[in-house]
Motif scaffolding. Structure first.
Motif: not given
Length: 232
Positions: A141-170
């Motif tokens: 799921p691209i909604q749970r993509a990660l990126h680097f911010i000042n060498e730290k890894i973070e979710f691009v979309n924080h609102e989906f950080a705890l969402t189950r993969s099967q609950d995300l729109e394909p």
């Protein structure tokens, strides 16, 4: 009704030199797209748009036509797929040849299936779409993509950080095999993908982008896997 298959294949290739005429499991890779177009029996004309004499010779050897060479303007790294399609259709129009439907098949698409081309064509007509092309679901799921911010890894979309993969729109991406389109509509709108485009969904095993040598080997493995399963 008249249909044309347009196979863009310029000579220049930065990542894989001479990519469009490099041998893939015994024959030039462009041959697979030419043969799929011819064997589908959907097209009145199967042509290759190229600026390269070697590619032109291979194209005619495998049954495609090369009625004219691509212009220098549309042979550089910045020419779009639409630019090539527009040039081809306009050149045919000058010869008083027009087509109701056009299909742009990429030269490096050895996994392309005739059944998929036919399926896209039927959807194009039945749903009166401007264009139809194949897509494949993202493997994660691209909604749970990660990126680097000042060498730290973070979710691009924080609102989906705890969402189950099967609950995300394909979500899907273009597989880069072909675009089947209403020729006049695409020329009028000056775009291959419009607000009236649609897609057919392919399996991941039948899709492989080929941008480097590793991709090339993966495509060969997938092709051999498919052909092996086809015989069972």
């Amino acid at each position: 009704m008249s249909n044309i298959a347009i196979i863009p294949a310029r000579g220049g290739s930065k990542r894989i030199p001479r990519k469009n005429c490099k041998f893939f499991l015994g024959k030039p890779i462009i041959a697979y797209s030419i043969e799929a177009a011819l064997q589908s029996n959907l097209f009145d004309e199967v042509m290759v748009s190229t600026d390269d004499t070697e590619i032109a010779e291979i194209a005619t050897q495998y049954g495609a036509s090369v009625p004219f060479f691509r212009s220098p303007k549309n042979s550089d790294d910045f020419a779009t797929t639409y630019d090539v399609i527009e040039e081809v259709l306009n050149n045919y129009a000058k010869k008083e040849m027009t087509f109701e439907y056009a299909c742009c098949l990429y030269a490096c698409a050895p996994l392309i299936q005739i059944s998929d081309i036919k399926r896209a064509f039927e959807k194009l007509k039945e749903e009166t779409r401007d264009s139809v092309f194949p897509v494949v679901p993202f493997s994660f799921p691209i909604q749970r993509a990660l990126h680097f911010i000042n060498e730290k890894i973070e979710f691009v979309n924080h609102e989906f950080a705890l969402t189950r993969s099967q609950d995300l729109e394909p979500t899907y991406h273009d597989v880069g095999q072909f675009y089947f389109m209403n020729a006049k509509t695409v020329l009028d709108k000056k775009a291959v993908l419009t607000n009236n485009s649609s897609s057919i969904i392919l399996e991941e095993t039948m899709v492989q982008d080929i941008d480097n040598e590793t991709d090339w080997k993966l495509a060969e493995l997938k092709y051999q896997l498919f052909k092996g399963n086809e015989k069972i």
